[in-house]
Design a protein around this motif. Sequence first.
Motif, PDB file in Angstrom:
ATOM      1  N   GLU A  10      28.656   4.242 -22.131  1.00  9.15           N
ATOM      2  CA  GLU A  10      28.091   3.150 -22.922  1.00  9.15           C
ATOM      3  C   GLU A  10      28.269   1.832 -22.189  1.00  9.15           C
ATOM      4  O   GLU A  10      29.219   1.643 -21.436  1.00  9.15           O
ATOM      5  CB  GLU A  10      28.783   3.087 -24.283  1.00  9.15           C
ATOM      6  N   LEU A  11      27.302   0.944 -22.400  1.00  7.63           N
ATOM      7  CA  LEU A  11      27.343  -0.379 -21.783  1.00  7.63           C
ATOM      8  C   LEU A  11      27.213  -1.440 -22.854  1.00  7.63           C
ATOM      9  O   LEU A  11      26.375  -1.320 -23.744  1.00  7.63           O
ATOM     10  CB  LEU A  11      26.166  -0.557 -20.808  1.00  7.63           C
ATOM     11  N   ASP A  12      28.035  -2.495 -22.733  1.00 13.71           N
ATOM     12  CA  ASP A  12      27.772  -3.628 -23.613  1.00 13.71           C
ATOM     13  C   ASP A  12      26.628  -4.422 -22.988  1.00 13.71           C
ATOM     14  O   ASP A  12      26.157  -4.107 -21.889  1.00 13.71           O
ATOM     15  CB  ASP A  12      29.035  -4.456 -23.872  1.00 13.71           C
ATOM     16  N   ALA A  13      26.152  -5.448 -23.664  1.00 13.88           N
ATOM     17  CA  ALA A  13      24.971  -6.182 -23.206  1.00 13.88           C
ATOM     18  C   ALA A  13      25.173  -6.784 -21.821  1.00 13.88           C
ATOM     19  O   ALA A  13      24.297  -6.702 -20.962  1.00 13.88           O
ATOM     20  CB  ALA A  13      24.587  -7.264 -24.214  1.00 13.88           C
ATOM     21  N   ASP A  14      26.344  -7.386 -21.567  1.00 19.20           N
ATOM     22  CA  ASP A  14      26.589  -7.997 -20.256  1.00 19.20           C
ATOM     23  C   ASP A  14      26.633  -6.948 -19.148  1.00 19.20           C
ATOM     24  O   ASP A  14      26.124  -7.177 -18.047  1.00 19.20           O
ATOM     25  CB  ASP A  14      27.887  -8.809 -20.262  1.00 19.20           C
ATOM     26  N   GLU A  15      27.244  -5.810 -19.407  1.00 17.48           N
ATOM     27  CA  GLU A  15      27.278  -4.741 -18.403  1.00 17.48           C
ATOM     28  C   GLU A  15      25.872  -4.214 -18.120  1.00 17.48           C
ATOM     29  O   GLU A  15      25.519  -3.951 -16.964  1.00 17.48           O
ATOM     30  CB  GLU A  15      28.174  -3.588 -18.882  1.00 17.48           C
ATOM     31  N   VAL A  17      23.085  -5.937 -18.433  1.00 13.90           N
ATOM     32  CA  VAL A  17      22.384  -6.974 -17.666  1.00 13.90           C
ATOM     33  C   VAL A  17      22.785  -6.889 -16.196  1.00 13.90           C
ATOM     34  O   VAL A  17      21.930  -6.919 -15.306  1.00 13.90           O
ATOM     35  CB  VAL A  17      22.669  -8.377 -18.247  1.00 13.90           C
ATOM     36  N   ARG A  18      24.085  -6.765 -15.926  1.00 12.37           N
ATOM     37  CA  ARG A  18      24.542  -6.650 -14.535  1.00 12.37           C
ATOM     38  C   ARG A  18      23.911  -5.430 -13.854  1.00 12.37           C
ATOM     39  O   ARG A  18      23.460  -5.516 -12.706  1.00 12.37           O
ATOM     40  CB  ARG A  18      26.063  -6.539 -14.487  1.00 12.37           C
ATOM     41  N   ALA A  19      23.890  -4.309 -14.539  1.00  9.77           N
ATOM     42  CA  ALA A  19      23.320  -3.088 -13.958  1.00  9.77           C
ATOM     43  C   ALA A  19      21.835  -3.271 -13.658  1.00  9.77           C
ATOM     44  O   ALA A  19      21.351  -2.870 -12.592  1.00  9.77           O
ATOM     45  CB  ALA A  19      23.532  -1.906 -14.914  1.00  9.77           C
ATOM     46  N   LEU A  20      21.123  -3.905 -14.571  1.00 11.54           N
ATOM     47  CA  LEU A  20      19.691  -4.111 -14.362  1.00 11.54           C
ATOM     48  C   LEU A  20      19.416  -5.143 -13.281  1.00 11.54           C
ATOM     49  O   LEU A  20      18.439  -5.026 -12.539  1.00 11.54           O
ATOM     50  CB  LEU A  20      19.008  -4.483 -15.677  1.00 11.54           C
ATOM     51  N   LEU A  21      20.268  -6.169 -13.177  1.00  9.11           N
ATOM     52  CA  LEU A  21      20.098  -7.151 -12.108  1.00  9.11           C
ATOM     53  C   LEU A  21      20.287  -6.519 -10.731  1.00  9.11           C
ATOM     54  O   LEU A  21      19.693  -6.960  -9.746  1.00  9.11           O
ATOM     55  CB  LEU A  21      21.054  -8.330 -12.290  1.00  9.11           C
ATOM     56  N   LEU A  22      21.094  -5.486 -10.648  1.00 11.08           N
ATOM     57  CA  LEU A  22      21.240  -4.748  -9.398  1.00 11.08           C
ATOM     58  C   LEU A  22      20.070  -3.786  -9.175  1.00 11.08           C
ATOM     59  O   LEU A  22      19.627  -3.576  -8.051  1.00 11.08           O
ATOM     60  CB  LEU A  22      22.554  -3.959  -9.401  1.00 11.08           C
ATOM     61  N   TYR A 148      11.283  -7.531 -21.925  1.00 15.61           N
ATOM     62  CA  TYR A 148      11.805  -8.223 -20.737  1.00 15.61           C
ATOM     63  C   TYR A 148      10.704  -9.055 -20.092  1.00 15.61           C
ATOM     64  O   TYR A 148      10.928 -10.215 -19.739  1.00 15.61           O
ATOM     65  CB  TYR A 148      12.358  -7.210 -19.731  1.00 15.61           C
ATOM     66  N   GLU A 149       9.517  -8.490 -19.927  1.00 16.68           N
ATOM     67  CA  GLU A 149       8.416  -9.220 -19.297  1.00 16.68           C
ATOM     68  C   GLU A 149       8.056 -10.474 -20.092  1.00 16.68           C
ATOM     69  O   GLU A 149       7.844 -11.539 -19.525  1.00 16.68           O
ATOM     70  CB  GLU A 149       7.194  -8.308 -19.138  1.00 16.68           C
ATOM     71  N   ARG A 150       8.005 -10.350 -21.424  1.00  9.10           N
ATOM     72  CA  ARG A 150       7.705 -11.522 -22.262  1.00  9.10           C
ATOM     73  C   ARG A 150       8.784 -12.589 -22.105  1.00  9.10           C
ATOM     74  O   ARG A 150       8.493 -13.772 -21.943  1.00  9.10           O
ATOM     75  CB  ARG A 150       7.555 -11.114 -23.722  1.00  9.10           C
ATOM     76  N   ALA A 151      10.048 -12.171 -22.141  1.00  7.79           N
ATOM     77  CA  ALA A 151      11.151 -13.122 -22.020  1.00  7.79           C
ATOM     78  C   ALA A 151      11.169 -13.764 -20.631  1.00  7.79           C
ATOM     79  O   ALA A 151      11.370 -14.977 -20.506  1.00  7.79           O
ATOM     80  CB  ALA A 151      12.486 -12.434 -22.302  1.00  7.79           C
ATOM     81  N   ALA A 152      10.936 -12.979 -19.597  1.00  5.97           N
ATOM     82  CA  ALA A 152      10.917 -13.517 -18.238  1.00  5.97           C
ATOM     83  C   ALA A 152       9.761 -14.496 -18.073  1.00  5.97           C
ATOM     84  O   ALA A 152       9.908 -15.527 -17.399  1.00  5.97           O
ATOM     85  CB  ALA A 152      10.826 -12.386 -17.219  1.00  5.97           C
TER      86      ALA A 152
END
Length: 160
Positions: A10-15, A17-22, A148-152
């Motif tokens: 399981e991942l919290d939101a920050d984890e 985000v970090r995984a997706l940024l990589l 994500y696309e809308r937010a970006a």
Amino acid sequence: MSNDPGCGGELDADEAVRALLLLMPQLIGRAKRTPPPDELAGTALGPRHLSLLSFLLFDGPMTVNALASRLEVAPTTASLMIADLSRGGVVERHEDPDDRRRRIVSIADASRPAIEGWLGPAAAAWREALQPLSQAERRLVVDTLHAYERAASRQSSPRT
């Protein structure tokens, strides 16, 4: 819980985000390393052209209005994109036998093998990744990528 975002825990939101940024640069890099085939070299292809070709490849020939609807653009915009691809011999427009006022758009036979070889592997990879998921999980993946696309887009839009 492990700190390794790739181990399936399981991942919290920050984890997450970090995984997706990589992960995102890897996905984008892979897409950029998959250039259009030589047969399409003279055609200026943008992301919407790729979507248009994908719809024609996987769903078969369709009308300009059907393509416009799927691409979420105006029919005139779809017509311009089709004209670009038609000039390059990538797609063909034929009269609809049921309504001579309508045009059916299809991938040109000569371009089909190149387009299948170009877009097919990515579709197969997505199919492999999504197949084990339930329909609800697949919907969640697609909806999340849309969100994500809308937010970006909002984040990168100039503020007035």
